[in-house]
Design a protein around this motif. Structure first.
Motif, PDB file in Angstrom:
ATOM      1  N   ALA A 172       1.166  51.121  -5.732  1.00 42.83           N
ATOM      2  CA  ALA A 172       1.323  52.472  -4.817  1.00 42.83           C
ATOM      3  C   ALA A 172       3.111  52.235  -4.440  1.00 42.83           C
ATOM      4  N   VAL A 173       3.280  51.056  -4.547  1.00 40.97           N
ATOM      5  CA  VAL A 173       4.774  50.624  -4.028  1.00 40.97           C
ATOM      6  C   VAL A 173       5.817  50.507  -5.161  1.00 40.97           C
ATOM      7  N   GLU A 229       2.370  58.090   5.307  1.00 36.93           N
ATOM      8  CA  GLU A 229       1.668  57.510   5.742  1.00 36.93           C
ATOM      9  C   GLU A 229       0.252  57.136   4.885  1.00 36.93           C
ATOM     10  N   ARG A 286       0.539  56.547   1.592  1.00 40.13           N
ATOM     11  CA  ARG A 286       1.342  56.058   0.418  1.00 40.13           C
ATOM     12  C   ARG A 286       0.423  55.660  -0.694  1.00 40.13           C
ATOM     13  N   THR A 287      -0.821  55.039  -0.164  1.00 36.80           N
ATOM     14  CA  THR A 287      -2.057  54.602  -1.307  1.00 36.80           C
ATOM     15  C   THR A 287      -2.618  55.708  -2.040  1.00 36.80           C
ATOM     16  N   TYR A 321      -7.565  51.547  -6.105  1.00 39.93           N
ATOM     17  CA  TYR A 321      -7.178  52.342  -5.058  1.00 39.93           C
ATOM     18  C   TYR A 321      -8.348  53.325  -4.407  1.00 39.93           C
ATOM     19  N   HIS A 351      -9.735  52.918  -0.841  1.00 39.03           N
ATOM     20  CA  HIS A 351      -8.658  53.004   0.145  1.00 39.03           C
ATOM     21  C   HIS A 351      -8.351  54.634   0.125  1.00 39.03           C
ATOM     22  N   ASN A 406      -8.801  57.306   3.306  1.00 42.80           N
ATOM     23  CA  ASN A 406      -7.586  58.125   3.680  1.00 42.80           C
ATOM     24  C   ASN A 406      -8.141  59.670   4.123  1.00 42.80           C
ATOM     25  N   ILE A 438       8.581  45.514   1.358  1.00 46.02           N
ATOM     26  CA  ILE A 438       8.169  46.215   0.344  1.00 46.02           C
ATOM     27  C   ILE A 438       9.248  47.180   0.131  1.00 46.02           C
ATOM     28  N   ASP A 451      -1.910  42.802  -3.545  1.00 45.44           N
ATOM     29  CA  ASP A 451      -1.291  43.979  -3.562  1.00 45.44           C
ATOM     30  C   ASP A 451      -0.747  44.405  -2.219  1.00 45.44           C
ATOM     31  N   ALA A 485       1.080  46.532  -0.859  1.00 43.13           N
ATOM     32  CA  ALA A 485       0.794  47.917  -0.389  1.00 43.13           C
ATOM     33  C   ALA A 485      -0.506  48.029   0.341  1.00 43.13           C
ATOM     34  N   LEU A 486      -1.693  47.397  -0.234  1.00 43.12           N
ATOM     35  CA  LEU A 486      -2.901  47.639   0.317  1.00 43.12           C
ATOM     36  C   LEU A 486      -2.970  46.697   1.645  1.00 43.12           C
ATOM     37  N   GLU A 545      -1.396  48.450   4.243  1.00 42.37           N
ATOM     38  CA  GLU A 545      -2.119  49.459   4.835  1.00 42.37           C
ATOM     39  C   GLU A 545      -3.015  48.974   5.988  1.00 42.37           C
ATOM     40  N   ARG A 573      -1.079  48.666   9.012  1.00 47.35           N
ATOM     41  CA  ARG A 573      -0.728  50.012   9.448  1.00 47.35           C
ATOM     42  C   ARG A 573      -1.981  50.709  10.150  1.00 47.35           C
TER      43      ARG A 573
END
Lengths: 674, 482
Positions: free
Chosen positions: A112-113, A465, A467-468, A579, A582, A586, B190, B443, B445-446, B449, B452
């Protein structure tokens, strides 16, 4: 697919008009002012949507020039490039053509990043953009300097509201009419250049300053609020004068990944890629900065500069006693220059030379062009709609640095969206918006128009917010169908390809879910995977693909009959599988935001007399920003949860009069906004 | 404001009538405005009234009226035919029904000048909501105020005050600040680490912070509902065999004959509930049917309900008829262990009450009293007699300290959870932090999350956290150069 060869530019210069006389009186649908990243994307997008488009720039040959760093993409920015490409924009394909060093940043941090990035050959990039624009139907390019924006007198029924009618060029009375105008003037709006104690008008070294007339029209005639920002660029270094053996070699990815969804490979062959070099500042650098502060006008001004692309002066002043990174980047295959990323500076040229020579590999370096600073006006972007149209002026669109952003990718993204909307508006089609829940472009625009800027705005993944869900790998699925079906800026070839990809991925996921086996059967099929035996439940292929050590290739070799036809999408499927849970989570939040975004706040509300319990401070903020939706109001700084509840009640009451839409109960709103 | 004494049913009906009476052409706007003042905001246009002093047992009842027609209400219900008394002055008046002019009660009336112009019953929490919407109270403070209004005991009041003053808010704010910093550092790693000097050590520090926070939040969640218990009262259930004297114990504890007592086994067939204040702590005491197999349908249902109550109890008082105890201490202990097993699922939260101690010979009584204490496998044991009051005082001391432990002392240690809403958000927060740990190495990013989501969940209690705030921390803590 990349074309094997770019058409030879000079032979194609004929459709480019260097004389504007014959344009007088001509009616265009869209006029784009400026030929940078925003302007070129805007002009190309407007033409793709179907508008007769004119691009006006000071010098045809600087169209597509990379004014600052010779690179494209990166973390957050790479996502924007992928999205611009998914909407059939230029920069992704240009990057694939001009890239000479490709790497995916954040490779170890999760897809994702991931940040697709490339060092570019400046000449190749410019060639690609120019050649692409020259071959775009309905697009004309002309050299000239815009003196004045032509607008109607304010509408007596709506005081302060104008309509754009065209532009007038400098030194002459050439008026060219258009239904929409896109301004992408970059740093040229009241731009000043700074080197040492010298200041001169201009937006880029070597180019004439733009006329003061345009600033005047925006401020005085249209009453737009403007602010001032600054930026800078480092000196360019003569490559032969640098001892690169003293710097750390940094190699590109051995298999370059193209930006564009249409490309399977880059123009540059893997083995032809050029390296970058990493070096560090020394205490001597800090000393030179401190000693020369008196001679440095730019740094003494309190105009807001970017926190994340600061000059070397700001870096050593804010974080003294440290060693800072400096990247030495190639400027092109045949270029004799290096670009020292991280050494943006504005001191007098002789001191610039002293400074760089404090860095070991540059002990004997020569400067080709000194660094300099630019200060320029921007239009406070809260005065724009989410279509990037000036709220008070029908047909006037703004994109790029004029909206307070920094960066090529941010400019390109806005340019595309402003250009597409300018064309739609000119062709009497409704403007379109992108939600922050579906794209980084949507995040960028929503942040600009609903929050405004206090410093040059740059994209980061942390701004998104969701981004995943908004990953670089799925930009085509998110945007290409919409771009074709709702916006009209995507070619049918790209659209068909995106449908093929979407259907194949869907089929593959279905096939994976159809593989439904017990843990012991999976263990037999994939002996190397540590599957927990304690789980007695049945697992699908999709479940298995979520395991760290399981790749789609492994599953495909275990079940070739059902999966081998999807090998082309092996990586995308792996990412989708990991993903998916997740993204499903979302969804609920995304739907809530979209509901709030669907509750529009009338643009003509008088917030000061609104019969709703709101504090004077909140009224002032709402009046200044005039958020177009409740969702945008929620994200404003200084807007209290109570104010949102009251606004929600107001929207409900006014909406109820029109229809009976579905809303969520007030209690939940209070929770969510608290 | 019309404060009056407890019996306020008549006042209530009169006010409701006043409202109904006033339902003329525009609903809720029967009274024309007689007060001066600025035009009211839309939401405040109605006049609302409510019993502001909580329901149930109250020494004093306060009825609060707010809105444009308040003056009219005061005039026609407190007999001010000419003009209003001076503001902020309490006067003893007869409160009358404006329709029948029947006197409903006598009480103090006073009024405060307000701003504005109909009358309707306040929705639950509407006064507070108005204060909240006017920006006068934060969210945790609003909840604290609600508890203060409903506080029935001194301990509840203290806890509500603590929350109002923001102690709980401060605890959550501290967590929120630390979480924001964790998130900022992960985000910096990141967004910037590829170009900048952000060393891997940053993530290691985040790991430590996340584990610490997770542990603290879980400890807070494991306060075993003490805070909530203090708000809603400790559930104490009296259980045991028939005719052990359970109802007598209930009557002794609440000092009135709340339950019927008789020598006939099976007198109590349903659950008898009574609320009491035990040294400042709220207790909801339930007497239950004696546990025995019965062919009587009604009694069987009573036994089922008794077992259900025991399941839900915070504390069970198992009452045993001392006369049924074997005289030998060892055998008595075994008997009691066996008995407890038949009554309770677990013996963690119970007290053993050996009733009818007066029927035992003095010698055996003393022996039991001294030797049963500290026998392994038995909870605290107390010999009492509901007949002679023997041992009751000592038993009350033990009961009080058990209840106090269950509630937690509101003036000591970390503030306890008082709202089910907080519990839900904190649980989500802790689960989200587990997501960080799960994805930390595979990961980021997860993993981010997860942090977050944790920040967002806490933000539901302390207030929203925006991306800009995170970026501000990033730029404050790191030298970002690209």
């Amino acid at each position: 697919m990349l074309r094997k060869k770019l058409p030879f530019l000079h032979s194609l210069l004929s459709p480019v008009s260097r004389h504007v006389g014959h344009l007088t009186g001509h009616q265009y649908d869209v006029i784009v002012v400026g030929g940078g990243h925003a302007g070129t994307e805007a002009a190309a997008a407007a033409a793709r949507v179907g508008a007769e488009t004119l691009l006006i720039t000071q010098k045809i040959h600087t169209i597509g020039a990379l004014s600052c760093n010779p690179s494209l993409g990166g973390v957050g920015k790479g996502q924007l490039v992928k999205e611009v490409d998914a909407l059939d924009g230029l920069c992704g394909r240009a990057g694939d053509w001009a890239g000479i060093h490709f790497s995916i940043l954040n490779r170890r941090k999760g897809p994702a990043v991931w940040g697709p990035r490339a060092q570019l050959d400046r000449q190749r990039y410019r060639d690609f953009i120019q050649s692409e624009l020259l071959s775009t139907p309905r697009l004309t390019m002309v050299e000239g300097s815009v003196e004045e924006l032509l607008v109607t007198e304010p509408n007596p029924e709506e005081p302060g509201h104008h309509r754009v009618t065209g532009i007038r060029l400098a030194n002459g009375s050439h008026a060219i009419s258009a239904r929409s105008v896109v301004l992408t003037t970059g740093t040229f709006l009241s731009g000043s250049l700074f080197v040492g104690q010298t200041t001169s008008p201009g937006g880029r070294i070597g180019d004439a300053p733009s006329s003061a007339g345009l600033s005047h029209t925006l401020r005085e005639r249209l009453g737009l609020r403007t602010g001032r920002l600054r930026t800078g660029t480092p000196p360019r270094i003569v490559k032969d004068s640098v001892d690169l053996s003293l710097a750390k070699l940094h190699l590109p990815d051995s298999h370059p990944t193209p930006f564009s969804f249409l490309n399977t490979h880059t123009h540059c062959k893997p083995e032809e890629q050029l390296p970058c070099y990493l070096t560090f500042t020394t205490p001597g650098v800090e000393r030179v900065v401190r000693e020369s502060l008196q001679l440095n006008c730019h740094i003494q001004q309190d105009t807001k500069g970017p926190r994340y692309c600061p000059s070397i002066e700001s870096r050593v002043l804010r974080f003294p006693g440290r060693s800072h990174q400096v990247w030495l980047e190639p400027e092109g295959v045949t270029s004799d220059l290096l670009y020292p990323q991280g050494l943006s500076m504005t001191m007098p040229p002789d001191i610039q030379l002293r400074l760089i020579r404090e860095i070991p590999p540059m002990r004997r370096a020569e400067i080709h062009t000194p660094g300099y600073g630019v200060q320029y006006d921007f239009v406070c972007p809260t005065q724009l709609s989410p279509a990037l149209q000036v709220k008070s002026t029908q047909g006037l669109f703004l994109a790029g640095q004029i909206n307070g952003t920094t960066g090529y990718e941010e400019a390109a993204a806005q340019g595309l969206w402003a250009g597409a909307n300018a064309a739609r508006s000119a062709l009497s089609m409704p403007t379109v918006t992108l939600s922050r829940t579906e794209s980084y472009i949507g995040v960028l625009i929503d942040d600009l128009v609903s929050r405004g800027v206090t410093e040059p705005y740059r994209m980061f993944t942390s701004r998104a917010e969701f981004r995943t869900s908004l990953r670089p790998d799925n930009a085509d699925l998110r945007l290409t169908p919409k771009g074709f079906e709702e916006v009209g800026c995507v070619s049918s070839v790209r659209y068909q390809e995106s449908l093929r990809v979407r259907n194949s991925l869907q089929d593959a996921l279905t096939a994976l879910q159809a593989l439904f086996l017990s843990t012991s059967s999976w263990k037999k099929k994939l002996p190397s995977v540590p599957i927990s035996e304690t789980k007695s439940t049945l697992l699908t292929g999709l479940d298995l693909l979520q395991y760290n050590d399981v790749t789609f290739e492994m599953l495909a070799s275990a079940f070739p009959e059902s999966l081998s036809s999807f090998m082309e999408f092996a990586q995308r499927l792996k990412i989708e599988a990991v993903y998916k849970p997740h993204c499903d989570l979302n969804k609920k939040e995304i739907e809530r935001i979209q509901r709030e975004e669907n509750m529009s706040l009338p643009q003509d509300i008088d917030y000061f007399s609104l019969p709703v319990s709101l504090s004077d401070e909140v009224r002032e903020i709402l009046d200044r920003v005039r958020p177009s939706t409740l969702g945008a109001a929620t994200r404003l700084e200084g807007i209290t949860p109570a104010a949102v509840v009251n606004l929600l009640n107001y929207v409900r009451v006014t909406e109820k009069k029109k229809e009976t839409p579905q809303y969520f109960d007030g209690e939940r709103v209070r929770e969510d906004t608290a | 404001m019309l404060p009056l004494r407890p019996v306020c049913g008549g006042i209530w009906r009169a006010a409701v009538h006043t409202v109904r009476m006033s339902r003329g052409a525009p609903p809720y706007r029967l009274f024309s405005s007689t007060c001066d003042g600025a035009p009211a905001a839309l939401a405040d246009a109605d006049t609302i009234f409510a019993l502001s002093s909580g329901h149930g047992r109250c020494g004093v009842a306060v009825v609060r009226v707010s809105g444009p027609a308040s003056a009219t209400a005061l005039r026609c219900m407190a007999g001010f035919t000419q003009r209003l008394p001076p503001p902020r002055t309490a006067l003893l008046r007869s409160i009358t029904d404006p329709r029948s002019t029947e006197v409903l009660d006598r009480g103090l009336v006073l009024w405060f000048p307000g701003s504005v112009p109909g009358l309707r019953p306040a929705e639950a929490g509407e006064f507070t909501r108005r204060a909240f919407q006017a920006g006068k109270l934060g969210l945790t403070e609003v909840e604290g105020l609600g508890d203060l209004i409903h506080a029935e005991t001194e301990a509840q009041r203290r806890q509500a005050l603590r929350q109002m003053s923001g102690e709980l808010g401060r605890l959550y704010q501290d967590w929120s600040d630390r979480l924001k910093r964790c998130l900022a550092h992960v985000e910096a790693f990141i967004d910037f680490s590829e170009d900048e000097l952000i060393e891997d050590g940053v993530l290691n520090r985040v790991d430590v912070s996340v584990s610490d926070l997770q542990a603290e939040i879980e400890r807070h969640l494991k306060d075993e509902r003490r805070g909530e218990r203090l708000r809603s009262g400790v559930q104490v259930v009296i259980a045991g065999a028939t005719n052990a004297g359970k109802s007598s114990l209930l009557n002794k504890l609440c000092q009135r004959p709340a339950a019927i007592v008789s020598p006939i086994a099976g007198t109590t067939r349903d659950v008898v509930e009574t609320a009491l204040d035990l040294g400042g702590f709220p207790v909801l005491l339930s007497d239950t049917a004696g546990l025995r197999d019965s062919s009587d349908l009604v009694e069987r249902e009573g036994v089922r309900r008794a077992r259900e109550r025991v399941e839900q109890a915070d504390l069970t008082l198992v009452v045993v008829d001392s006369a049924h105890l074997p005289s030998e201490v060892d055998r008595a202990a075994a008997f009691l262990r066996e008995h407890l097993r038949s009554v309770l699922p677990d013996t963690d939260r119970c007290l053993l009450v050996l009733n009818k101690a007066d029927l035992l010979p003095e010698k055996q009584r003393q022996k039991l009293d001294t030797e049963l204490r500290g026998v392994s496998g038995l909870p605290a044991v107390r010999l009492i007699s509901c007949q002679t009051n023997e041992g009751l005082k000592a038993f009350l001391t033990v009961l009080h300290s058990s209840v106090k432990t269950l509630c937690g002392d509101p003036l000591f240690g970390a503030p306890t959870l008082t709202q089910a809403r907080h519990r839900a958000h904190l649980q989500r927060c802790a689960a989200a932090l587990a997501q960080y740990q799960r994805y930390r190495d595979t990961d980021l990013a997860l993993a981010a999350e997860g942090v977050r989501l944790a920040v967002t969940s806490l933000g539901r209690i302390t207030g929203r956290v925006g991306a800009e705030e995170i970026l501000d921390i990033i730029f404050k803590d790191f030298c970002i150069g690209k």
